[in-house]
Design a protein around this motif. Structure first.
Motif, PDB file in Angstrom:
ATOM      1  N   UNK A 247      -4.336  11.409   0.043  1.00 40.71           N
ATOM      2  CA  UNK A 247      -3.143  12.142  -0.371  1.00 40.71           C
ATOM      3  C   UNK A 247      -3.137  12.340  -1.885  1.00 40.71           C
ATOM      4  N   UNK A 248      -3.628  11.301  -2.617  1.00 37.28           N
ATOM      5  CA  UNK A 248      -3.539  11.367  -4.085  1.00 37.28           C
ATOM      6  C   UNK A 248      -4.258  12.562  -4.690  1.00 37.28           C
ATOM      7  N   UNK A 249      -5.374  12.977  -4.040  1.00 34.10           N
ATOM      8  CA  UNK A 249      -6.157  14.083  -4.596  1.00 34.10           C
ATOM      9  C   UNK A 249      -5.311  15.336  -4.685  1.00 34.10           C
ATOM     10  N   UNK A 250      -4.502  15.542  -3.685  1.00 34.71           N
ATOM     11  CA  UNK A 250      -3.726  16.773  -3.624  1.00 34.71           C
ATOM     12  C   UNK A 250      -2.531  16.709  -4.564  1.00 34.71           C
TER      13      UNK A 250
ATOM     14  N   UNK B  50      -5.840   4.259  -5.700  1.00 29.82           N
ATOM     15  CA  UNK B  50      -6.752   4.345  -4.559  1.00 29.82           C
ATOM     16  C   UNK B  50      -7.928   5.268  -4.828  1.00 29.82           C
ATOM     17  N   UNK B  51      -7.769   6.106  -5.871  1.00 26.74           N
ATOM     18  CA  UNK B  51      -8.865   7.027  -6.174  1.00 26.74           C
ATOM     19  C   UNK B  51     -10.147   6.289  -6.563  1.00 26.74           C
TER      20      UNK B  51
ATOM     21  N   UNK C  39       0.852  -1.190   0.000  1.00 22.60           N
ATOM     22  CA  UNK C  39       0.000   0.000   0.000  1.00 22.60           C
ATOM     23  C   UNK C  39       0.886   1.239   0.000  1.00 22.60           C
ATOM     24  N   UNK C  40       0.636   2.112  -0.961  1.00 22.04           N
ATOM     25  CA  UNK C  40       1.351   3.388  -0.933  1.00 22.04           C
ATOM     26  C   UNK C  40       0.308   4.483  -0.671  1.00 22.04           C
ATOM     27  N   UNK C  41       0.772   5.685  -0.641  1.00 20.70           N
ATOM     28  CA  UNK C  41      -0.175   6.774  -0.394  1.00 20.70           C
ATOM     29  C   UNK C  41      -1.134   6.941  -1.563  1.00 20.70           C
ATOM     30  N   UNK C  42      -0.755   6.421  -2.744  1.00 21.36           N
ATOM     31  CA  UNK C  42      -1.578   6.635  -3.942  1.00 21.36           C
ATOM     32  C   UNK C  42      -2.242   5.384  -4.472  1.00 21.36           C
ATOM     33  N   UNK C  43      -1.532   4.257  -4.315  1.00 21.23           N
ATOM     34  CA  UNK C  43      -1.995   3.081  -5.035  1.00 21.23           C
ATOM     35  C   UNK C  43      -1.866   1.824  -4.180  1.00 21.23           C
TER      36      UNK C  43
END
Lengths: 398, 174
Positions: A136-139, A66-67, A42-46
């Motif tokens: 986090x990914x959104x930003x 993750x989005x 798991x990363x902050x994005x995916x």
């Protein structure tokens, strides 16, 4: 499951590692998939899923941005053998229209499940939950926002820090994991050369093919040249285009064409070996010829069972299995064996094996065939098993 | 006594191993059975013990081969099936072997009695087996226990009657 894409397991800018777990399998909706016993990272994005070791060497693995995740829930399963475990259910948005290719193109299910042998670790579960709330990914997807307003950035860092900063045992483990990851990356780097070699394999096969055809042309003129002959032997082992499972949708089609290829390549060697070759020898030869596209013993056996035509699979009463030329007849074997035995007065299994240049197993089967037809008879003593011409029957009738 | 003439098979090593091929095995057992009878007749024996390992019949030292007790038992059972042998104990270790079948013995004795006109007279078993007048006949020298069995068979057919006197037997033919 159709939200997954194939992607190299490398971190992008501003992405960071959060947590990992092992022995995880993915369910497409409620259905099991082939993606079992893998590693999730798991990363902050995916979210990455790969076979053991794939992620460590940054190979192409399954990746879910993750989005896509709308919400998380969990389900509990109990079984008599494994006790209780928890599966994580991830509810997903519909896939993007211009999504990169993934393992599944269509799927009716709007959720996937993650499950492990003993369920997923509590740590991973809570990390996933926190990462999803942090978003986090959104930003970071829109860099401009970050540059324009430092406030959200601080916010993000704050959130990140909350996810990553753990004290106590968790912190130590995290530190160890980070170290392990660094080692993994080093290994991946070392193996890069090998992957280049893999990519070159096809070209290499092509070169060897052209050399072999050149040698074949020359062979007519200088057939006495031993080096040329030796090279031609070596090259004759190669298969230009090995049949692999990936090219086929059904097992039967795969095994059928595999059988065809085995038949083509073994026809000459089997003839040279007196019409019979044990399955172990076949296995070695086929895999040596295939080079990198190795076959499992099961696949080979299944393929051999499909063999029709000049070569067929034969199971001896003793259980030994061989590939045999169809023209190769028991009667002929028996007569041939009898000739050998008569010439030597009596023969032991290993002596026949040596004479014919075949394995002990095949030599014994030859004797047994001849014995079943009443051509030879056995003598068991402290010195071992020997075979004699069947004078008992011959002299009494003749 | 003249040297016993062994058949060629006796020096053929596979002869001492039970063969797996059906036809060969039948032939092997047949040759062995004949050899057993010939050998016992030659050595004038009627009894055979399976554990009598050093009997030349069971082993050929010159080629270092010997019969396993299983194979001996098999041969004796083959002899039993043709009426040439009978086990004496339950464990089938001791065997009585007949050179001729009991019926053959009975008929031979009965023929001899008729030829010599001894019907309705009584004779002892010793007279039949070892008497001077039977020396030229095939049943001369037969074991008394074997002869007794053969005569009991005749008795069942009503051709003679056994009489017991002082622990030995007499027989009256009709």
């Amino acid at each position: 499951m159709n939200r997954f894409v194939y992607e190299q397991a490398r971190l992008v800018e501003s992405e960071s590692f959060v947590s990992r777990d092992r022995n995880v399998k993915i369910y497409d909706g409620d259905q099991k998939t082939d993606f079992e016993d893998g590693e999730v990272v798991l990363t902050t994005h995916r979210l990455f899923w790969g076979r053991p070791g794939e992620i460590a060497r940054a190979a192409v693995t399954l990746c879910l941005p993750l989005s896509y995740v709308l919400s998380l829930s969990e389900e509990e399963t109990t079984s008599n053998f494994f006790g209780r475990k928890t599966r994580i259910i991830m509810h997903l948005r519909p896939p993007d229209v211009n999504k990169a290719p993934g393992p599944l193109d269509t799927s009716r299910a709007a959720h996937i499940k993650l499950s492990g042998k003993n369920g997923l670790s509590v740590e991973f579960h809570s990390a996933l939950r926190e990462t999803l709330t942090a978003k986090v990914w959104e930003i970071s997807l829109t860099n401009e926002t970050i540059l324009k307003s430092p406030a959200p950035l601080g916010n993000v860092n704050d959130r990140l820090a909350r996810i990553q900063k753990r004290t106590g045992i968790g912190g130590i483990e995290r530190h160890l994991e980070a170290k392990a990851k660094a080692t993994d990356e080093n290994i991946a780097l070392a193996f890069q050369d090998l992957s280049v070699l893999m990519a070159m394999a096809k070209d290499m096969v092509g070169i060897s093919k052209s050399i072999s055809s050149k040698i074949r042309e020359q062979k007519g003129e200088i057939s006495d040249d031993e080096t040329v002959r030796f090279k031609s032997y070596l090259l004759s082992l190669g298969i230009d285009d090995p049949v692999t499972r990936d090219n086929f949708t059904s097992n039967t089609a795969y095994f059928n064409s595999l059988a065809q290829q085995i038949c083509e390549m073994l026809l000459d060697p089997i003839e040279e070996h007196g019409g019979m070759m044990s399955l172990a020898d076949v296995y070695c030869r086929v895999n040596r010829a295939r080079g990198l596209e190795l076959l499992s013993p099961e696949d080979l056996l299944h393929a051999c069972e499909q063999l029709r035509g000049p070569i067929k699979l034969r199971r001896f009463p003793s259980g030994a299995m061989v590939l045999q030329l169809e023209s190769h007849d028991d009667e002929l074997i028996a007569i041939d064996t009898l000739e050998k035995v008569t010439a030597a007065e009596s023969l032991a299994v290993e002596e026949l094996a040596k004479q014919l240049g075949i394995s002990l197993l095949l030599a014994k089967e030859r004797f047994l065939v001849a014995e079943r037809l009443g051509k030879v008879c056995r003598d068991e003593s402290v010195e071992g098993l020997r075979f004699y011409p069947n004078l008992l029957l011959e002299r009494s009738t003749g | 006594m003249a040297e016993f003439q062994w058949p060629w098979e006796y020096t053929f090593p596979p002869f001492f191993t039970l063969q797996t091929h059906d036809e060969t095995r039948q032939q092997q057992l047949k040759v062995w059975s004949d050899l057993f009878l010939k050998y016992l007749k030659h050595t004038n024996q009627f009894l055979l013990g399976i554990n009598d390992q050093n009997l030349p019949l069971f082993c050929n030292e010159s080629i270092k081969r010997r019969l396993s007790s299983e194979l001996i038992l098999l041969i004796l059972e083959h002899l039993q099936s043709t009426g040439h042998a009978a086990p004496l104990d339950k464990r089938r270790q001791e065997w009585q072997v007949y050179w001729y079948t009991l019926e053959e013995y009975g008929n031979m004795v009965y023929d001899w009695i008729q030829e010599t006109g001894q019907t309705n007279s009584i004779c002892t078993l010793y007279e039949i087996a070892l008497g001077e007048s039977t020396t030229q006949l095939d049943f001369h020298g037969v074991d008394e226990a074997v002869l007794l069995k053969a005569l009991r068979l005749l008795e069942e057919k009503g051709k003679c009657e056994l009489i017991e006197m002082d622990g030995s037997h007499g027989v009256k033919f009709f």
